[in-house]
Write a protein that holds these residues in place. Structure first.
Motif, PDB file in Angstrom:
ATOM      1  N   UNK A 218       0.825  -1.213   0.000  1.00 57.11           N
ATOM      2  CA  UNK A 218       0.000   0.000   0.000  1.00 57.11           C
ATOM      3  C   UNK A 218       0.859   1.263   0.000  1.00 57.11           C
ATOM      4  N   UNK A 219       2.007   1.208   0.646  1.00 58.77           N
ATOM      5  CA  UNK A 219       2.913   2.356   0.570  1.00 58.77           C
ATOM      6  C   UNK A 219       3.469   2.529  -0.847  1.00 58.77           C
ATOM      7  N   UNK A 220       3.752   1.410  -1.519  1.00 54.88           N
ATOM      8  CA  UNK A 220       4.206   1.506  -2.907  1.00 54.88           C
ATOM      9  C   UNK A 220       3.114   2.085  -3.791  1.00 54.88           C
ATOM     10  N   UNK A 221       1.891   1.634  -3.574  1.00 54.58           N
ATOM     11  CA  UNK A 221       0.771   2.163  -4.356  1.00 54.58           C
ATOM     12  C   UNK A 221       0.547   3.641  -4.056  1.00 54.58           C
ATOM     13  N   UNK A 222       0.692   4.023  -2.800  1.00 51.95           N
ATOM     14  CA  UNK A 222       0.510   5.426  -2.415  1.00 51.95           C
ATOM     15  C   UNK A 222       1.565   6.320  -3.063  1.00 51.95           C
ATOM     16  N   UNK A 223       2.794   5.824  -3.154  1.00 48.49           N
ATOM     17  CA  UNK A 223       3.867   6.629  -3.742  1.00 48.49           C
ATOM     18  C   UNK A 223       3.717   6.779  -5.247  1.00 48.49           C
ATOM     19  N   UNK A 224       2.974   5.900  -5.893  1.00 48.75           N
ATOM     20  CA  UNK A 224       2.787   6.016  -7.339  1.00 48.75           C
ATOM     21  C   UNK A 224       1.867   7.160  -7.719  1.00 48.75           C
ATOM     22  N   UNK A 225       1.027   7.603  -6.796  1.00 43.37           N
ATOM     23  CA  UNK A 225       0.118   8.702  -7.096  1.00 43.37           C
ATOM     24  C   UNK A 225       0.859  10.028  -6.922  1.00 43.37           C
ATOM     25  N   UNK A 226       1.412  10.496  -8.013  1.00 42.65           N
ATOM     26  CA  UNK A 226       2.144  11.750  -8.061  1.00 42.65           C
ATOM     27  C   UNK A 226       1.845  12.415  -9.401  1.00 42.65           C
ATOM     28  N   UNK A 227       2.110  13.694  -9.557  1.00 42.61           N
ATOM     29  CA  UNK A 227       1.765  14.367 -10.824  1.00 42.61           C
ATOM     30  C   UNK A 227       2.390  13.737 -12.059  1.00 42.61           C
TER      31      UNK A 227
ATOM     32  N   UNK B  39      -4.773  12.321  -0.954  1.00 42.07           N
ATOM     33  CA  UNK B  39      -3.773  12.443  -2.021  1.00 42.07           C
ATOM     34  C   UNK B  39      -4.426  12.446  -3.407  1.00 42.07           C
ATOM     35  N   UNK B  40      -5.424  11.593  -3.575  1.00 40.35           N
ATOM     36  CA  UNK B  40      -6.107  11.535  -4.869  1.00 40.35           C
ATOM     37  C   UNK B  40      -6.890  12.823  -5.118  1.00 40.35           C
ATOM     38  N   UNK B  41      -7.482  13.379  -4.079  1.00 40.92           N
ATOM     39  CA  UNK B  41      -8.204  14.648  -4.240  1.00 40.92           C
ATOM     40  C   UNK B  41      -7.253  15.781  -4.598  1.00 40.92           C
ATOM     41  N   UNK B  42      -6.064  15.780  -4.021  1.00 40.28           N
ATOM     42  CA  UNK B  42      -5.087  16.822  -4.329  1.00 40.28           C
ATOM     43  C   UNK B  42      -4.610  16.707  -5.786  1.00 40.28           C
ATOM     44  N   UNK B  43      -4.422  15.479  -6.253  1.00 37.07           N
ATOM     45  CA  UNK B  43      -4.000  15.294  -7.641  1.00 37.07           C
ATOM     46  C   UNK B  43      -5.095  15.670  -8.631  1.00 37.07           C
ATOM     47  N   UNK B  44      -6.348  15.537  -8.215  1.00 36.21           N
ATOM     48  CA  UNK B  44      -7.451  15.900  -9.114  1.00 36.21           C
ATOM     49  C   UNK B  44      -7.456  17.390  -9.440  1.00 36.21           C
ATOM     50  N   UNK B  45      -6.828  18.219  -8.591  1.00 34.16           N
ATOM     51  CA  UNK B  45      -6.779  19.661  -8.860  1.00 34.16           C
ATOM     52  C   UNK B  45      -5.935  19.972 -10.093  1.00 34.16           C
ATOM     53  N   UNK B  46      -4.914  19.176 -10.369  1.00 36.41           N
ATOM     54  CA  UNK B  46      -4.000  19.466 -11.474  1.00 36.41           C
ATOM     55  C   UNK B  46      -4.192  18.496 -12.632  1.00 36.41           C
ATOM     56  N   UNK B  47      -5.180  17.645 -12.578  1.00 30.61           N
ATOM     57  CA  UNK B  47      -5.388  16.646 -13.620  1.00 30.61           C
ATOM     58  C   UNK B  47      -6.285  17.204 -14.716  1.00 30.61           C
TER      59      UNK B  47
ATOM     60  N   UNK C   4      -3.036  20.339   7.655  1.00 34.73           N
ATOM     61  CA  UNK C   4      -1.881  19.600   8.206  1.00 34.73           C
ATOM     62  C   UNK C   4      -1.359  18.493   7.301  1.00 34.73           C
ATOM     63  N   UNK C   5      -2.013  18.231   6.189  1.00 34.26           N
ATOM     64  CA  UNK C   5      -1.609  17.132   5.321  1.00 34.26           C
ATOM     65  C   UNK C   5      -0.257  17.443   4.671  1.00 34.26           C
ATOM     66  N   UNK C   6       0.619  16.410   4.620  1.00 40.15           N
ATOM     67  CA  UNK C   6       1.956  16.542   4.029  1.00 40.15           C
ATOM     68  C   UNK C   6       1.953  15.787   2.705  1.00 40.15           C
ATOM     69  N   UNK C   7       1.899  16.529   1.609  1.00 35.95           N
ATOM     70  CA  UNK C   7       1.832  15.924   0.280  1.00 35.95           C
ATOM     71  C   UNK C   7       3.146  15.247  -0.093  1.00 35.95           C
ATOM     72  N   UNK C   8       4.273  15.765   0.396  1.00 31.99           N
ATOM     73  CA  UNK C   8       5.579  15.224   0.011  1.00 31.99           C
ATOM     74  C   UNK C   8       5.906  13.906   0.696  1.00 31.99           C
ATOM     75  N   UNK C   9       5.133  13.511   1.700  1.00 28.43           N
ATOM     76  CA  UNK C   9       5.398  12.273   2.425  1.00 28.43           C
ATOM     77  C   UNK C   9       4.971  11.077   1.567  1.00 28.43           C
ATOM     78  N   UNK C  10       5.885  10.110   1.408  1.00 32.80           N
ATOM     79  CA  UNK C  10       5.590   8.930   0.600  1.00 32.80           C
ATOM     80  C   UNK C  10       4.942   7.805   1.390  1.00 32.80           C
TER      81      UNK C  10
END
Length: 515
Positions: free
Chosen positions: A326-335, A370-378, A417-423
Motif C-alpha cells: 500500500x505504501x508503494x501504491x501510495x507513492x505512485x500517485x504523483x503528478x 492524495x487523490x483529491x489533491x491530484x485531481x486539482x491538477x489533472x 496539516x496534510x503533508x503531500x511530500x510524504x511517501x
C-alpha cells in the motif's frame, strides 16, 4: 514524378499478371515462371508485383496437384518427362519461397509486409494440398519455422511484420504449431536486444487468442464456430490441444526468463506486458515470477505500474504477501503519473486494492486526500476518474464523512496539516485534514468534473453501490473521438437548378441573388 512511377508499377503488375495467366493456361509458356522468379534478383526495393504473381501461380499449382510427388521406397526415381517437370516445379517453388523470405528483411515496408502475407498464403495452400499424399491432418510447420527464423534473426526490430502476422494467429492451428516452433528457436544463451524484443512481441501475438484453461466436456455449436483453422486439409478436423499450448507457452517463458530482460527499459516493459496480460493465467508456477515483479515495483514509472498489476494477481490468487504494497501504491500517485500511458490502469488497480472495508481508516484517509489533491491538477477526464475513487472510498468507509468540507476558504487551505511530500500513507497526517479540494472542484470549468465532485460530497448520504472504474472499451473511445473531431456535414436535399438559392429559403424574401 510520383504519378509516373505509379503508372509504371501498374504496367509491370499487369504484365506479370498476364505472364502468370499464360503460364497457368499452357505448359508451352513454362519459361514465364523462370522469368518471374529471376525478377527477384533485380536491384529494386519493391517486389510487391513479383510476390503477387508468385502467390497466384503456386497457389493454383498446389490446388491442381502439379507439385504432388509420390515417393515409393526401394524404387528407382521416375525419369519420365512428367516427373522431371514436377521436379522442376518443386525446385522453382523452393527458390521462390527462399526469395520471399529474403524480401521480408529488405526493401520497402509495403513489400516486406506483402512478402510475409505471400508466405502465409502459400503455407495455407500447402497445408490444404500437401506436396506428398497424407491421410491425417497436415500443417507445414517447416514453412512456419522459416518465417519465424527471419522475424527473429533480423538486425532491426520487426514490429510491423509481426503486427501484420497477428491476423494469422487468430487460427488455432497457427497458434498451436507457432508456440511449438517457437520453443525450438528460443534456446539462446545471450541473444541481442533486437532478438529479445522480436521474440517477446511474437510470443505476445501468438497468445492474443485466449487459450482456454479449463477443458470443456462438451462443446456446443457456437464453440465449434469460434475455432478457426488456417489449413483445413480437405475437411479433416484439426486436433486442438489447450494443454499442449499451455505447455509450450510455459516453455517459451522459461527460456525468456534466462535472458537479461530487466537491463533495457523497453524490453523490461514489453516482458511485463506479456506476463501480466497474457501469461499469468497459463503459468504452472506463477509464484516464480515474484522476484521479477517485486523488482519492477522498485524501478519506478510505467514499469512499477505494470509490476503492480502482477503483484495484485499474486496476492489475490496465489497467497503471496507483500507487506509494503500500500505504501508503494501510495507513492505512485504523483503528478508524473499523468504523463504515462498506463495511468488508467493504475487508477483501476487502485480501486481494486482499496475495495476492502477492513483497511485502516488512516490509510484510506491518506489515499482519499492524495487523490483529491491530484485531481486539482489533472485533466477533466483524469479528474473525473480520480473523484470516482474518492466517492467509492467514502461509500465503503462512512466514518470518513467527517473529512467532507463545507467550504474551501484560504484559511482552511493554509492550515491544512496534510503533508503531500510524504511517501508513507501512515505519516501523511491525513486524518486531521479535510477534502477541501473536492469542494473547490465543484467550481471547475468542466461540467463532468463539477458533477463528479458534487457526487463525492453527497456520497456519504447515498446508498448507491461503488462505481466501476473498468477501462472503457476501445469502440467507445473511438466513437467519442469521432464525435469530437468530426462534425455532421449538411447536404442539399433539393437539387439546385441554377445559381439561386433553392425555393423555401427565408433569405429569398429579403435578397435577390443574381449571377
Amino acid at each position: 514524378m510520383a504519378a509516373l512511377q505509379q503508372n509504371f508499377s501498374k504496367m509491370i503488375s499487369a504484365q506479370l499478371r498476364s505472364k502468370a495467366n499464360d503460364f497457368l493456361n499452357s505448359r508451352k509458356n513454362a519459361n514465364n515462371l523462370a522469368d518471374i522468379i529471376q525478377l527477384f534478383e533485380a536491384e529494386t526495393e519493391n517486389f510487391t508485383s513479383v510476390l503477387l504473381a508468385i502467390e497466384v501461380i503456386f497457389t493454383e499449382l498446389l490446388k491442381r496437384g502439379d507439385l504432388l510427388q509420390v515417393v515409393v521406397p526401394l524404387k528407382p526415381a521416375d525419369q519420365s518427362p512428367e516427373a522431371l517437370y514436377k521436379k522442376w516445379l518443386n525446385e522453382c517453388y523452393e527458390t521462390a519461397l527462399t526469395h520471399a523470405l529474403q524480401c521480408v528483411k529488405k526493401g520497402k515496408i509495403t513489400s516486406r509486409l506483402q512478402a510475409l502475407v505471400t508466405l502465409c498464403k502459400l503455407m495455407q495452400a500447402e497445408g490444404n494440398y500437401p506436396l506428398e499424399p497424407l491421410n491425417g491432418y497436415y500443417f507445414p510447420s517447416v514453412r512456419l519455422k522459416n518465417i519465424f527464423n527471419v522475424l527473429l534473426d533480423s538486425e532491426i526490430p520487426m514490429s510491423a511484420p509481426i503486427t501484420r502476422f497477428q491476423e494469422f494467429t487468430e487460427y488455432r492451428d497457427v497458434q498451436q504449431f507457432g508456440l511449438k516452433v517457437l520453443t525450438t528457436l528460443a534456446y539462446r544463451k545471450s541473444p541481442s536486444h533486437v532478438f529479445i524484443q522480436n521474440y517477446l512481441e511474437l510470443l505476445d501475438k501468438l497468445l492474443a487468442l485466449e487459450i482456454p484453461t479449463e477443458v470443456k466436456k462438451a462443446k456446443g455449436k457456437e464453440d465449434d464456430k469460434e475455432d478457426k483453422v488456417l489449413c483445413s486439409s480437405n475437411g479433416k478436423q484439426f486436433p486442438f490441444s489447450p494443454v499442449s499450448c499451455k505447455r509450450y507457452a510455459n516453455r517459451c517463458w522459461g527460456f525468456a526468463c534466462q535472458w537479461s530482460l530487466c537491463e533495457d527499459p523497453k524490453t523490461h516493459r514489453r516482458a511485463l506486458m506479456l506476463l501480466v496480460e497474457r501469461l499469468m493465467p497459463l503459468l504452472n508456477k506463477p509464484q516464480l515470477a515474484t522476484d521479477m515483479l517485486c523488482d519492477s515495483l522498485d524501478a519506478g514509472g510505467p514499469i512499477s505500474m505494470l509490476g503492480l498489476q502482477g503483484v495484485l494477481e499474486l496476492v489475490r490468487h496465489h497467497n503471496i504477501s507483500y507487506p509494503d504494497i500500500y505504501d508503494r501504491l501510495y507513492a505512485m500517485f504523483e503528478p508524473e503519473m499523468f504523463a504515462t500511458r498506463y495511468k488508467k490502469r493504475l487508477i483501476h488497480l487502485a480501486d481494486i486494492f482499496l475495495s476492502s472495508t477492513h483497511l485502516p481508516e488512516s490509510l484510506v484517509a491518506a489515499f482519499a486526500k492524495r487523490i483529491s489533491r491530484l485531481a486539482l491538477v489533472a485533466s477533466p477526464d483524469d479528474a473525473r476518474s480520480l473523484l470516482q475513487i474518492v466517492a467509492n472510498l467514502l461509500l465503503r468507509h462512512p466514518a470518513l464523512k467527517r473529512m467532507i468540507c463545507s467550504e474551501d476558504s484560504p484559511a482552511i487551505m493554509s492550515n491544512d496539516p496534510y503533508v503531500m511530500e510524504e511517501t508513507g500513507a501512515s505519516r501523511s497526517r491525513a486524518l486531521g485534514s479535510s477534502l477541501w479540494e473536492v469542494r473547490a472542484l465543484c467550481r471547475h470549468w468542466a461540467p463532468e468534473v463539477t458533477s463528479a465532485a458534487t457526487r463525492v460530497l453527497a456520497s456519504h448520504n447515498a446508498r448507491d453501490p461503488p462505481l466501476s472504474l473498468a477501462p472503457p472499451e476501445d469502440n467507445e473511445q473511438f466513437e467519442a473521438e469521432l464525435k469530437k473531431r468530426f462534425k455532421t456535414i449538411e447536404i442539399n436535399f433539393i437539387r439546385p437548378d441554377g445559381m439561386c438559392i433553392p425555393s423555401g429559403e427565408r433569405l429569398m424574401t429579403y435578397w435577390d441573388l443574381t449571377a
